[in-house]
Write an enzyme that holds these catalytic residues in place. Structure first.
Site, short mmCIF file in Angstrom:
data_model
loop_
_atom_site.label_atom_id
_atom_site.label_comp_id
_atom_site.label_asym_id
_atom_site.label_seq_id
_atom_site.Cartn_x
_atom_site.Cartn_y
_atom_site.Cartn_z
N SER A 107 0.80 -1.22 0.00
CA SER A 107 0.00 0.00 0.00
C SER A 107 0.83 1.27 0.00
O SER A 107 0.30 2.36 -0.20
CB SER A 107 -0.94 0.01 1.21
OG SER A 107 -1.78 -1.13 1.20
N HIS A 147 2.81 4.05 8.42
CA HIS A 147 1.73 3.98 9.40
C HIS A 147 1.94 4.95 10.56
O HIS A 147 3.07 5.35 10.86
CB HIS A 147 1.59 2.55 9.91
CG HIS A 147 0.97 1.62 8.91
ND1 HIS A 147 -0.40 1.45 8.79
CD2 HIS A 147 1.52 0.82 7.96
CE1 HIS A 147 -0.66 0.59 7.83
NE2 HIS A 147 0.49 0.20 7.31
N VAL A 187 19.33 -19.37 -2.84
CA VAL A 187 20.04 -20.24 -1.91
C VAL A 187 19.37 -21.60 -1.86
O VAL A 187 18.16 -21.71 -1.64
CB VAL A 187 20.08 -19.61 -0.50
CG1 VAL A 187 20.71 -20.56 0.50
CG2 VAL A 187 20.84 -18.28 -0.53
N LYS A 202 -6.78 -4.56 8.44
CA LYS A 202 -7.00 -3.12 8.59
C LYS A 202 -8.04 -2.62 7.62
O LYS A 202 -8.42 -1.44 7.65
CB LYS A 202 -5.68 -2.37 8.38
CG LYS A 202 -4.63 -2.63 9.46
CD LYS A 202 -3.41 -1.75 9.22
CE LYS A 202 -2.36 -1.94 10.31
NZ LYS A 202 -1.64 -3.21 10.16
N CYS A 241 7.63 7.58 -22.45
CA CYS A 241 6.35 7.25 -21.80
C CYS A 241 5.54 8.53 -21.69
O CYS A 241 5.86 9.42 -20.88
CB CYS A 241 6.58 6.64 -20.42
SG CYS A 241 5.07 6.35 -19.46
N CYS A 271 2.29 8.88 -20.82
CA CYS A 271 1.37 8.95 -19.68
C CYS A 271 2.04 9.52 -18.43
O CYS A 271 1.46 10.33 -17.70
CB CYS A 271 0.81 7.57 -19.36
SG CYS A 271 -0.12 6.78 -20.68
#
Length: 483
Positions: free
Chosen positions: A46, A50, A173, A260, A410, A412
């Site tokens: 996200s 926090h 590994v 959450k 690019c 956009c």
């Protein structure tokens, strides 16, 4: 090749640990199984710093979250990654939810959260006017913020490498055993002999298991504790930067015992995220999205931000979180010598990451690793230009020096050829690596217009053929043959 410390995994935890250890006169190495850093859990989250109110400080993750939150202002000054303290809102839509918000507020006070505020309906709508008029109040935590997580990881690793840390990618590994040290730097100590799938071998006195979703597999390889990491999938919608639904603050619903909840998040680069869901899945490679879950995201998001529209959606994606009980698992192994577990790092792992690094450093000291600070350690990473952030005069001066700054690849996201070349020179030679560093392919067309041009630039700058250009490393080749 002998090292003092080997860090297995280079998501945000491994990257933060590597940079913290780069302060000292020891030899450290990062072993990452993917083709690039931040290609696992850390790339699809996200992007929230926090506020420190969701968890009681009886949990290690809460204490590290609070400590980590306060470290980001200095980290931004040193590493030049996108970060903004926009604040976090928890929106209560009825009186029962408001009582839970009050509990979070009191918990935030106990956790010494800076500026935390319990809000009336009028106050919370003043802070975030795009909230639903059904809101009855809520919580505001101004110390919360937003970050571009992959750019943060890239900057941590670049800083670590500049200060002497070695990075090996495509290093999966597969075997490990204790041997007598053969390298001059480790000859007086027993060391871990670590072997990769492709046959490469390194030795290290201490090993840190920061392998994310696969930390349980790595623990078994080293004969350490046996535990099971469960993958919890979160699906997201990404909204165009022109959407009217982008709030000025991170908007949380009132949390449930499991999650959450599904959020509406302004990204630090101007787009918006809605999500995530929370579903435990069997496969650690399951990044699928479903119409059913995505519909749930929109319905949930619209309850808080009514302006949300499916017409603004430009992409959907899923990330996987490594779940292991209710708390982080960070401690020295009781079964295997010189082995440190850094497992189960899910939310708020991104926020906690710099504090995790400090915590692990202290564990290594307690285990006997001697640390002496380097006299000339350099904390700074170069602040590189991006076309979308430049004023016209500065851009004109760059174009005068190099015409590639004027070639917009690019459209956009307004990314130039020069920025893509810059990313390649820093080691980002996959399409995803370039996307995460420059934002090319992240806009409304999702690479429809620029991917071909980027492939051509990668080929020209690296010497790779058509068939060798990949999305994110081996087994993700974009084209099956040469043209």
């Amino acid at each position: 090749m002998g090292f003092d410390v080997a860090i297995i995994g280079c998501g945000v935890s491994g990257a933060a640990i590597s940079r913290r250890l780069s302060v000292y006169s020891i030899k450290s190495v990062i072993l990452e199984k993917a083709a690039g850093v931040s290609f696992g859990t850390s790339k699809a989250n996200s992007g929230i710093i926090h506020g420190g109110f969701h968890h009681n400080t009886k949990y290690l993750k809460a204490r590290l979250e609070i400590q980590g939150n306060m470290m980001f202002d200095q980290l931004k000054r040193e590493l030049n990654f996108p970060f903004r303290r926009c604040g976090i809102i928890v929106a209560a839509l009825n009186e029962d939810e408001l009582s839970i918000a009050k509990h979070l507020y009191l918990q935030g006070l106990e956790n010494d959260c800076l500026g935390i505020e319990l809000c009336s309906r009028q106050r919370i709508l003043e802070i975030e006017p795009k909230l639903s008029y059904d809101v009855v109040g809520g919580l505001f935590a101004p110390a919360g913020g937003i970050i571009e997580p992959y750019r943060f990881v890239f900057a941590l690793v670049e800083s670590a490498q500049k200060n002497g840390v070695t990075l090996f990618t495509d290093f999966k590994v597969t075997q490990a055993n204790r041997v007598r040290g053969t390298d001059s730097g480790a000859s007086k100590h027993d060391v871990w002999n670590i072997r990769a799938e492709d046959g490469r071998t390194i030795q290290a006195r201490y090993v840190i298991n920061a392998a994310g979703l696969f930390a349980d597999d790595v623990s078994k390889i080293f004969g350490a504790e046996e535990f099971a990491i469960n993958a919890r999938k979160g699906e997201y919608y990404l909204l165009d930067r022109l959407t009217k639904a982008c709030p000025s603050r991170v908007v949380f619903p009132v949390p449930t015992p499991v999650s959450k909840g599904m959020l509406v998040i302004p990204t630090v680069e101007g787009t918006a995220l809605v999500g995530p869901t929370a579903e435990t899945v069997e496969s650690k490679d399951d990044f699928s999205t479903t119409a059913k879950h995505l519909d749930r995201i929109l319905v949930s998001g619209k309850m808080m931000i009514p302006f949300l529209s499916q017409n603004d959606v430009i992409a959907n994606f899923a990330g996987l979180r490594p779940c292991l009980g209710e708390d982080f698992y960070i401690e020295a192994s009781a079964k295997s010598p010189a082995f440190v577990q850094v497992a189960g790092i899910q939310s708020p792992g991104l926020t906690a990451s710099p504090a995790i690094a400090e915590y692990v450093k202290n564990i290594l000291v307690d285990m006997g690793l001697r640390l002496t600070e380097k006299p000339h350690w350099n904390p700074y990473v170069e602040n590189r230009p991006f076309v979308r952030e430049l004023n016209p005069d500065k851009l004109d001066s760059l174009i005068a020096e190099d015409s590639a700054w004027g070639n917009i690849v690019c459209r956009c996201e307004n990314v130039s050829e020069a920025e893509i070349i810059q990313a390649i020179k820093l080691g980002h030679t996959t399409l995803d690596g370039i996307k995460y560093f420059t934002r090319a392919q992240m806009g409304r067309c999702q690479g429809g217009f620029c991917t071909y041009k980027i492939i051509k630039i990668i080929m020209r700058e690296t010497g790779l053929s058509w068939s060798e250009v990949s999305k994110h490393g081996a087994n993700s080749y974009v084209l099956g043959g040469s043209l």
